[in-house]
Design an enzyme around this catalytic site. Structure first.
Site, PDB file in Angstrom:
ATOM      1  N   ASP A  15      48.404  34.657  40.851  1.00  0.00           N
ATOM      2  CA  ASP A  15      48.444  35.031  42.355  1.00  0.00           C
ATOM      3  C   ASP A  15      48.599  33.698  43.077  1.00  0.00           C
ATOM      4  OD1 ASP A  15      47.976  36.203  44.903  1.00  0.00           O
ATOM      5  OD2 ASP A  15      46.092  35.492  44.812  1.00  0.00           O
ATOM      6  N   ASP A  17      47.756  32.521  46.990  1.00  0.00           N
ATOM      7  CA  ASP A  17      47.055  32.281  48.136  1.00  0.00           C
ATOM      8  C   ASP A  17      45.577  32.781  47.728  1.00  0.00           C
ATOM      9  OD1 ASP A  17      45.918  31.194  50.373  1.00  0.00           O
ATOM     10  OD2 ASP A  17      47.263  32.138  51.788  1.00  0.00           O
ATOM     11  N   ASP A 213      42.361  36.585  42.756  1.00  0.00           N
ATOM     12  CA  ASP A 213      41.025  36.464  43.456  1.00  0.00           C
ATOM     13  C   ASP A 213      40.949  37.554  44.194  1.00  0.00           C
ATOM     14  OD1 ASP A 213      43.247  35.722  45.361  1.00  0.00           O
ATOM     15  OD2 ASP A 213      41.580  35.387  46.849  1.00  0.00           O
TER      16      ASP A 213
END
Length: 334
Positions: A15, A17, A213
């Site tokens: 991932d 951001d 995240d």
């Protein structure tokens, strides 16, 4: 011999951001970790729900924040949506595009004919985020969907981060079209499986690892795709959110950040499960934490607590000793 994550997995799907960077700020250690994956012979893919930017633009942004990247290593939800369209539609089929020129280019690249206006010949509608989407764009799509066109949404992210705060994302625009048509789109991006599966296939992976995240997109997408996942605590995931995670959004591994990929840390240490140095007992819905070794690791405690909370109903956590109290306080628990 210690088995590490990079011994177990031949490709890492990152991932962006919250995992690799925060907007224009690189997350410390991320670039080095990604370089280490390549040095160990692993394949790298950067996986983003952002359908507004081309792979070239995403790679350029990564380079600007200090992460070496090639467009071929970028997998976007626009690409995944185009792949879904290609699988279902005959060559030359007409697809109404709601989104950026980049999404339109992806549709054209798989042999389909993009358009911006409703026509009875339209076979499908594909919808991705664009800051320029307006009522007239949604109106054309509405006509097509109500006439029976197959509807594919690049993602359902209701918001997207910006320097000014959270702004409406593609999911908000999808909600408007859903209300106008009483139809549901097929979703290409996370947390659905197509995007991650497209990324894994492009890397030639036989055992892909998803790193992110967010539990509700990155980790849920990994679960849907059947891949193992590592959650890092550099973005939105918190200890409380982890303990409350539903079965479809539970990671296999937990680490503070991406630097764990550069160290000889065993898979067993990173896995969610009982950890040395801690004892956790549950009575009723209360979990009691006891420190059994002075060097008990706080991350180890969180992995242990997740294991307990995911197998027993836990509504609160308390400490049995000062070291446990200190560790719980560091996670805003107890």
């Amino acid at each position: 011999m210690t088995e590490t994550l990079l011994d177990r997995h031949d490709a890492v799907l990152f991932d962006l951001d919250g995992t690799v960077y925060h907007g224009t700020r690189p997350i410390p250690g991320a670039a080095e970790a990604i370089a280490h994956v390549r040095e160990r012979g692993g394949n790298v893919r950067f996986v983003t729900n952002n359908a507004a930017k081309s792979p070239e633009a995403v790679a350029e942004h990564l380079v600007r924040v200090g992460v070496a990247a090639q467009p071929a290593e970028v997998s976007t939800s626009a690409q995944a949506a185009a792949a879904l369209l290609r699988e279902r539609l005959p060559a030359g089929a007409v697809v109404l595009v709601v989104g950026t020129a980049s999404l339109e280019a992806e549709v054209r690249s798989v042999g389909l004919r993009p358009t911006r206006q409703y026509d009875p010949e339209i076979s499908a509608v594909v919808q991705g985020h664009s800051p320029d989407t307006c009522w007239s764009d949604l109106a054309e799509a509405c006509l097509a969907v109500r006439a029976g066109a197959w509807w594919v949404a690049c993602n359902l992210d209701t918001t997207l981060p910006a320097e000014r705060g959270q702004l409406p994302g593609n999911g908000s625009m999808v909600a408007a079209l859903r209300a106008a048509t009483d139809c549901e789109p097929v979703v290409a991006g996370k947390p659905e499986a197509p995007l991650l599966r497209t990324a894994a296939r492009s890397s030639g992976a036989t055992s892909a690892l998803v790193v992110g995240d967010r539990l509700d997109t990155d980790i849920a997408g990994a679960v849907a795709a059947g891949y193992r996942s590592l959650v890092v605590l550099t973005g939105v995931a918190t200890a409380q959110r982890l303990l409350a995670a539903e079965p479809g959004e539970r990671p296999d591994y937990l680490a503070a950040d991406l630097t764990v990929l550069t160290r000889e840390v065993s898979v067993a240490e990173l896995e969610i499960g009982p950890q040395p140095g801690w004892r956790v007992t549950v009575e009723g819905a209360v979990a009691t934490v006891e420190n059994t070794a002075a060097d008990g690791d706080r991350l180890g405690l969180l992995r242990h607590l997740c294991h307990v909370a995911w197998s027993s109903p836990v509504s609160s956590v308390r400490a049995a000793d000062p070291l446990a109290e200190k560790a719980l306080a560091s996670w805003d628990l107890g």
